[in-house]
Design a protein around this motif. Structure first.
Motif, mmCIF file in Angstrom:
data_model
loop_
_atom_site.group_PDB
_atom_site.id
_atom_site.type_symbol
_atom_site.label_atom_id
_atom_site.label_comp_id
_atom_site.label_asym_id
_atom_site.label_seq_id
_atom_site.Cartn_x
_atom_site.Cartn_y
_atom_site.Cartn_z
ATOM 1 N N LEU A 1 0.827 -1.035 -0.144
ATOM 2 C CA LEU A 1 -0.040 0.171 0.260
ATOM 3 C C LEU A 1 0.728 1.324 -0.249
ATOM 4 N N ASP A 2 0.454 2.827 -0.765
ATOM 5 C CA ASP A 2 1.018 4.057 -0.593
ATOM 6 C C ASP A 2 1.184 4.233 0.934
ATOM 7 N N ARG A 3 1.766 5.134 1.164
ATOM 8 C CA ARG A 3 2.361 5.681 2.661
ATOM 9 C C ARG A 3 0.809 6.067 3.463
ATOM 10 N N LYS A 4 -0.311 6.901 2.516
ATOM 11 C CA LYS A 4 -1.051 7.727 3.096
ATOM 12 C C LYS A 4 -2.688 6.066 3.909
ATOM 13 N N LEU A 5 -2.688 5.442 2.190
ATOM 14 C CA LEU A 5 -3.213 4.169 2.963
ATOM 15 C C LEU A 5 -2.576 3.282 3.560
ATOM 16 N N ARG A 6 -1.707 3.300 3.994
ATOM 17 C CA ARG A 6 -0.594 2.700 5.082
ATOM 18 C C ARG A 6 -0.961 2.938 6.214
ATOM 19 N N ASP A 7 -1.090 3.969 6.128
ATOM 20 C CA ASP A 7 -1.284 4.888 7.640
ATOM 21 C C ASP A 7 -2.943 4.092 7.978
ATOM 22 N N GLU A 8 -4.000 4.112 7.152
ATOM 23 C CA GLU A 8 -4.878 4.707 7.432
ATOM 24 C C GLU A 8 -5.381 2.850 7.241
ATOM 25 N N VAL A 9 -5.317 1.701 6.906
ATOM 26 C CA VAL A 9 -5.413 0.662 7.374
ATOM 27 C C VAL A 9 -4.587 0.083 8.546
ATOM 28 N N ARG A 10 -3.108 0.632 8.781
ATOM 29 C CA ARG A 10 -3.109 0.017 9.802
ATOM 30 C C ARG A 10 -3.816 0.870 11.577
ATOM 31 N N LEU A 11 -4.290 1.808 11.250
ATOM 32 C CA LEU A 11 -5.217 2.203 12.570
ATOM 33 C C LEU A 11 -6.791 0.988 12.564
ATOM 34 N N GLU A 12 -6.673 0.727 10.802
ATOM 35 C CA GLU A 12 -7.870 0.045 11.279
ATOM 36 C C GLU A 12 -7.434 -1.708 11.487
ATOM 37 N N LEU A 13 -6.634 -1.626 11.585
ATOM 38 C CA LEU A 13 -6.262 -3.076 12.535
ATOM 39 C C LEU A 13 -6.167 -3.170 13.819
ATOM 40 N N ARG A 14 -5.601 -2.541 14.225
ATOM 41 C CA ARG A 14 -5.381 -2.196 15.575
ATOM 42 C C ARG A 14 -6.376 -2.036 15.876
ATOM 43 N N ARG A 15 -6.940 -1.490 15.941
ATOM 44 C CA ARG A 15 -8.780 -1.364 16.217
ATOM 45 C C ARG A 15 -9.496 -2.565 16.229
ATOM 46 N N ILE A 16 -9.423 -3.446 15.187
ATOM 47 C CA ILE A 16 -9.891 -4.652 15.067
ATOM 48 C C ILE A 16 -9.669 -5.815 16.295
ATOM 49 N N GLN A 17 -8.682 -5.535 15.961
ATOM 50 C CA GLN A 17 -7.359 -6.309 16.764
ATOM 51 C C GLN A 17 -7.959 -6.140 18.456
ATOM 52 N N ARG A 18 -7.926 -4.601 18.658
ATOM 53 C CA ARG A 18 -8.386 -4.134 20.209
ATOM 54 C C ARG A 18 -10.251 -4.851 20.203
ATOM 55 N N THR A 19 -10.321 -4.991 19.696
ATOM 56 C CA THR A 19 -11.737 -5.278 19.651
ATOM 57 C C THR A 19 -12.390 -7.210 20.239
ATOM 58 N N LEU A 20 -11.790 -7.439 18.925
ATOM 59 C CA LEU A 20 -11.882 -8.854 18.850
ATOM 60 C C LEU A 20 -10.888 -9.538 19.936
ATOM 61 N N GLY A 21 -9.974 -9.040 20.454
ATOM 62 C CA GLY A 21 -8.724 -9.949 21.457
ATOM 63 C C GLY A 21 -7.977 -10.307 21.006
ATOM 64 N N VAL A 22 -7.711 -10.948 19.568
ATOM 65 C CA VAL A 22 -7.080 -11.811 19.337
ATOM 66 C C VAL A 22 -5.758 -11.716 19.294
ATOM 67 N N THR A 23 -5.332 -12.849 19.581
ATOM 68 C CA THR A 23 -3.829 -12.981 19.936
ATOM 69 C C THR A 23 -3.100 -12.717 18.515
#
Length: 361
Positions: A164-186
């Motif tokens: 991904l390009d840098r701007k999109l990578r930053d956006e998806v990074r935030l989504e990834l962390r949000r989803i991981q915290r929501t699910l609590g998955v290792t």
């Protein structure tokens, strides 16, 4: 409780040890990032945990179950790769539903889980589209939804944002962390992107030549690296060698030139060889003539939008890198400046070569 435990894991390819006697534990619900240069063994380590390859020696435990010899399908692991690997002839909904269909999950349950997974990755309105009709970031989120839809106990991510390009990578990074915290998955992430590793992780594990250099929280590794390799690899750094000297009651690093730079408490004795780390953002730049600090000349400056990187040459010809917020006045190449820092911002880096008296000063 540990979700994953590696016990003396090794993987050899002929004479080459890709992973060399690695032991570590990853706690339940933790976000761990494996970081290292190319060839350090990080992708091999992820593949061993996933069951895609077998270890040459050692054991792998997930929970209290030894899975060393179990295939991937029996490890309850979700995988996301850089390439996405979406089925081009299927819709978004079909791609996400696929892992459930091969597990013979009843249709009503498939519908419920797919809807929930798409809601989590915020792609509900695109369920009927095919991968070719999606942006790179949307395709990556489909791959993530497919990896979590069957509720895996562990999520493994191999360079998932690299394409991904840098701007999109930053956006998806935030989504990834949000989803991981929501699910609590290792979750275990493999990446070469240090910003990604520092911003996403609860804990980092730095590999070098197949071995663990250091494991700890992002701030521990960044501010208090345990080895010279970690200090140099993780982030921009000023690594300086010299001997401990005393300026009155204060400690100083005496360089080969004889110049002295202020440092904090070291636990060393005067004359001992030292390697110290000073992060560029800890250096404050002032106009020449400022009281305190050391005199330097700007040899290069690189504009980065919110910050400027200044390459400095001290009067003793030692070079330093300083990073400062972009503000007026901005220094230019050739400007004389005063570089100052707090002695407590200097970290003593353990260096076996220096402890044996091999300091190059």
């Amino acid at each position: 409780m540990s979700a994953i435990e590696l016990r003396q894991i090794a993987k050899s390819y002929g004479p080459v040890r890709a992973v060399d006697q690695v032991s570590c534990t990853i706690s339940e619900g933790e976000f761990m990032t494996i970081l290292g240069p190319s060839g350090s063994g990080k992708t091999t380590m992820l593949s061993l945990i996933a069951g895609l390859i077998e270890p040459s020696s050692g054991r792998i435990l997930i929970g209290d179950r030894d899975v060393t010899e179990l295939p991937t399908a029996q490890r309850n692991i979700g995988l996301v790769f850089q390439s996405y690997a979406l089925f081009p002839n299927m819709t978004v909904e079909g791609n996400v539903a696929f892992p459930l269909k091969v597990r013979h999950v009843p249709r009503p349950e498939i519908r419920r889980r797919v809807e929930e997974a798409l809601r989590l990755v915020r792609l509900t309105e695109l369920a009927g589209r095919r991968p070719s009709q999606l942006s790179g970031g949307q395709q990556q989120r489909v791959a993530l939804a497919r990896a979590i839809v069957f509720e895996p106990g562990i999520l493994l991510l191999d360079e998932p944002l690299a394409a991904l390009d840098r701007k999109l990578r930053d956006e998806v990074r935030l989504e990834l962390r949000r989803i991981q915290r929501t699910l609590g998955v290792t979750t275990i992430l493999v990446t070469h992107d240090q910003d990604e590793a520092l911003s996403l992780s609860d804990r980092l594990l730095v590999l070098h030549r197949g071995r663990v250099e250091q494991s700890g929280t992002p701030d521990e590794l960044y501010l208090r690296p345990a080895t010279r390799f970690v200090a140099d690899f993780l982030g921009a750094s000023n690594l300086l060698e010299g001997r401990l000297a005393r300026d009155g009651t204060a400690n100083a690093l005496q360089l080969a030139s004889g110049s002295r730079l202020p440092i904090g408490d070291t636990g060393a004795a005067p004359g001992d060889s030292l390697c110290v780390l000073l992060r560029p953002e800890r250096i404050q730049l002032h106009a020449a003539g400022h009281d305190g600090g050391v005199n330097a000349t700007v040899s290069e400056c690189v504009y980065h939008g919110q910050s400027v990187r200044y390459h400095l040459r001290l009067d003793c010809q030692q070079e330093l890198l300083a990073v400062a917020a972009d503000r007026v006045p901005r220094f230019a190449v050739g400007d004389p400046v005063c570089a100052a820092w707090s002695p407590t911002d200097v970290w003593i880096v353990p260096d076996p070569a220096l402890s044996t008296g091999d300091a190059s000063i």
